[in-house]
Design an enzyme around this catalytic site. Structure first.
Site, PDB file in Angstrom:
ATOM      1  N   HIS A   1       1.165  -1.141   0.017  1.00 33.07           N
ATOM      2  CA  HIS A   1       0.129   0.015   0.036  1.00 33.07           C
ATOM      3  C   HIS A   1       0.973   1.606  -0.021  1.00 33.07           C
ATOM      4  O   HIS A   1       1.892   1.118   0.551  1.00 33.07           O
ATOM      5  CB  HIS A   1      -1.280  -0.307   1.179  1.00 33.07           C
ATOM      6  CG  HIS A   1      -1.886  -0.978   1.258  1.00 33.07           C
ATOM      7  ND1 HIS A   1      -3.111  -0.689   0.855  1.00 33.07           N
ATOM      8  CD2 HIS A   1      -1.551  -2.486   1.808  1.00 33.07           C
ATOM      9  CE1 HIS A   1      -3.961  -2.280   1.026  1.00 33.07           C
ATOM     10  NE2 HIS A   1      -2.380  -3.121   1.425  1.00 33.07           N
TER      11      HIS A   1
ATOM     12  N   CYS B   1     -11.425  -0.774   1.544  1.00 32.49           N
ATOM     13  CA  CYS B   1      -9.914  -1.961   1.249  1.00 32.49           C
ATOM     14  C   CYS B   1     -10.263  -1.570   2.709  1.00 32.49           C
ATOM     15  O   CYS B   1     -10.064  -1.231   3.260  1.00 32.49           O
ATOM     16  CB  CYS B   1      -9.036  -1.421   0.323  1.00 32.49           C
ATOM     17  SG  CYS B   1      -7.198  -2.398   0.154  1.00 32.49           S
TER      18      CYS B   1
END
Ligand SMILES: N[C@H](CCC[C@H](N)C(=O)O)C(=O)O
Length: 277
Positions: free
Chosen positions: A162, A220
């Site tokens: 990420h 998410c």
């Protein structure tokens, strides 16, 4: 192929029970079923498989057919699937993923799972483990040129990569334009999920996400965890944060002593179906 459509905060997947038999041509099947016009329509495909290390194994594929190490919204729905379909009676379930075995605590109402808390394990910030190309010890608020602008990113892995970008207003992010540029940026050898985060106060953030392999999704789970860790690393929030996403809310808690991130959120069944492939 029989399937169950489920969603966690609007992050929707097609779930297939492969505890007895595995389907074949999996990446192609993921692309087919995910298509929102010619298929079922989803952010990807999740197979529930047997495991010799845990109660079950979650095998997750993005909309483009790429396989991912972990899926936070998905694993909550896997737990709901196995409990509601009586594949287990346990209210504490172990699920194997490509980023290790995760422990989940189920909240049951009227004999159905409504809420799930996941031990997401430790956040990873070592660049080579994310992976991100960087000379630094960790990537916190580092400048990166994307397209014709400079952004500052903080990189965290929750088993999957990420990059978190802090913004004034998540509604103003040109996500369709810059999302793919981040996803495919050369410093991310395995591509990256990119979260755009607006800090509301020390216990509340807004987040939008451009997911590796699926584009913008409504939520998410791993990204929400990574975003809270990025907030803590930058000194923007405390250790318990409500993350408001386009599709709902997740509660994230970082236990500093154990160095573990906990995520709590909903899991919903949409419908059962059958598709000719
Ligand atoms: N696109 C992600 C996998 C799905 C993660 C997300 N849907 C979640 O809830 O964590 C990746 O390629 O790493």
């Amino acid at each position: 192929m029989k399937f169950t459509k489920m969603q966690g905060c609007g992050n929707d997947y097609v779930y297939v029970d492969c505890t007895k038999k595995l389907i074949d041509h999996i990446p192609e099947t993921a692309r087919k079923v995910s298509d929102r016009h010619f298929g079922i329509g989803s952010d990807g495909l999740i197979l529930i498989r047997p495991s010799d290390k845990a109660d079950f194994m979650m095998d997750m594929y993005n909309q483009d057919g790429s396989r991912a190490q972990m899926c936070g919204n998905g694993i909550r729905c896997v737990a709901k699937y196995v409990y509601d379909n009586k594949l287990t009676q346990k209210k504490q379930v172990l699920i194997e993923t490509l980023s290790g075995v995760k422990e989940l605590d189920l909240t049951v109402e009227d004999d159905k799972v409504s809420l799930v808390t996941v031990n997401m394990g430790p956040p990873i910030t070592k660049p080579s483990s994310i992976p991100v190309v960087s000379e630094k010890e960790n990537v916190v608020n580092e400048p990166i040129t994307v397209g014709d602008a400079v952004y500052h990113i903080t990189c965290v892995s929750m088993g999957n990569p990420h990059a978190i970008v802090f913004v004034e207003d998540t509604n103003l992010v040109p996500i369709e334009t810059i999302g793919p540029l981040f996803e495919n940026h050369e410093i991310f050898p395995e591509r990256v999920n990119t979260e755009f985060v607006q800090v509301v106060d020390r216990s509340h953030i807004h987040m939008r996400v451009w997911e590796r392999g699926s584009g913008e999704t409504l939520a998410c789970g791993t990204g929400a965890c990574a975003s809270v860790i990025a907030c803590i690393l930058n000194g923007y929030t405390d250790k318990e944060v409500t993350v408001t996403l386009l599709g709902g809310e997740l509660k994230i808690r970082y236990d500093e002593e154990k160095n573990i991130v906990f995520m709590t959120g909903p899991a919903k069944k949409v419908f059962d179906g059958e598709i000719e492939l």
